[in-house]
Design a protein around this motif. Sequence first.
Motif, PDB file in Angstrom:
ATOM      1  N   ALA A 240       0.832  -1.202   0.000  1.00 36.10           N
ATOM      2  CA  ALA A 240       0.000   0.000   0.000  1.00 36.10           C
ATOM      3  C   ALA A 240       0.867   1.252   0.000  1.00 36.10           C
ATOM      4  N   THR A 241       2.010   1.147   0.675  1.00 34.70           N
ATOM      5  CA  THR A 241       2.950   2.267   0.698  1.00 34.70           C
ATOM      6  C   THR A 241       3.368   2.642  -0.721  1.00 34.70           C
ATOM      7  N   GLU A 242       3.682   1.612  -1.509  1.00 34.85           N
ATOM      8  CA  GLU A 242       4.101   1.834  -2.895  1.00 34.85           C
ATOM      9  C   GLU A 242       2.931   2.296  -3.763  1.00 34.85           C
ATOM     10  N   LEU A 243       1.774   1.668  -3.552  1.00 34.46           N
ATOM     11  CA  LEU A 243       0.609   1.954  -4.389  1.00 34.46           C
ATOM     12  C   LEU A 243       0.064   3.359  -4.158  1.00 34.46           C
ATOM     13  N   PHE A 244      -0.080   3.751  -2.881  1.00 37.20           N
ATOM     14  CA  PHE A 244      -0.645   5.059  -2.559  1.00 37.20           C
ATOM     15  C   PHE A 244       0.390   6.175  -2.695  1.00 37.20           C
TER      16      PHE A 244
END
Length: 271
Positions: free
Chosen positions: A32-36
């Motif tokens: 999620a860190t990478e995606l958001f």
Amino acid sequence: MDSLNITAILLGIVEGLTEFLPVSSTGHLVLATELFGYNPKAWEVFNVVIQLPAILAVVVLYRNTFTQVAIGVLRKDRESLHFVRNVLAAFIPSAVLGVLLKKKIDAMLETPVIVAVALIVGGFAIIAIEKFAREGKFEPVSALSLRKSFTIGLMQCLAMIPGVSRSGATIMGSLAMGENRRTAAEFSFFLAVPTMFGATAKQLWDNRHELTAQAGPVGWTQIAIGSVVSFVVALVVIRLFLDYVTKRGFIPFAVYRIIAGGLALVWLMKI
């Protein structure tokens, strides 16, 4: 709504939805860190704190069990003492290795590719265990042997690799040893209480200065929002998950892991 609050809601949903499913909550938070595209350092303490409400959901749902065990221990009831013994025996391996391997674990958390690969490998492992393991009859956690409980605890240590899944490792370990799906899932829930409380307490202590100073853009408002969302979602997930896997098994989660891991791997290779 403020973008920080929206991110807090999204991460709260991710934590509550994945903490007790065999899909890896830590792995999803890393992805999620990478995606958001948000700053992981700014949300580091937030991600730690919102684990507590998810764990509290187990305590609330199984409050009668925990109350009976507590009373039974005071009365030196054999079944209650065995319940505590089995949970502690499974908790000890991860507690010891978690302290010894902390630096290596933190290093892996910074490598999203490890999460993607672990999701895929774990998915195939679940399919293999579901196909070849022989499921036994339901028995309470207190009826498990000390050796079996400790072995399940060793399996939980695999979850120190981001993307492996704590619940998945313990549940699949139980099934591989012939336990019933419901027994395996409930033992995983109970084991989550000391395991996650211990891990969260250590993280809170390590980040105590950041919590006190409230430094950075992410403050107590976001923590409060994420905590409420995490608790409510976890409460619903635990109820539905237990009924679902008892009737249908874990194959759908394995398929999800393989697809999600594959998509994540392709996406990470392009950025």
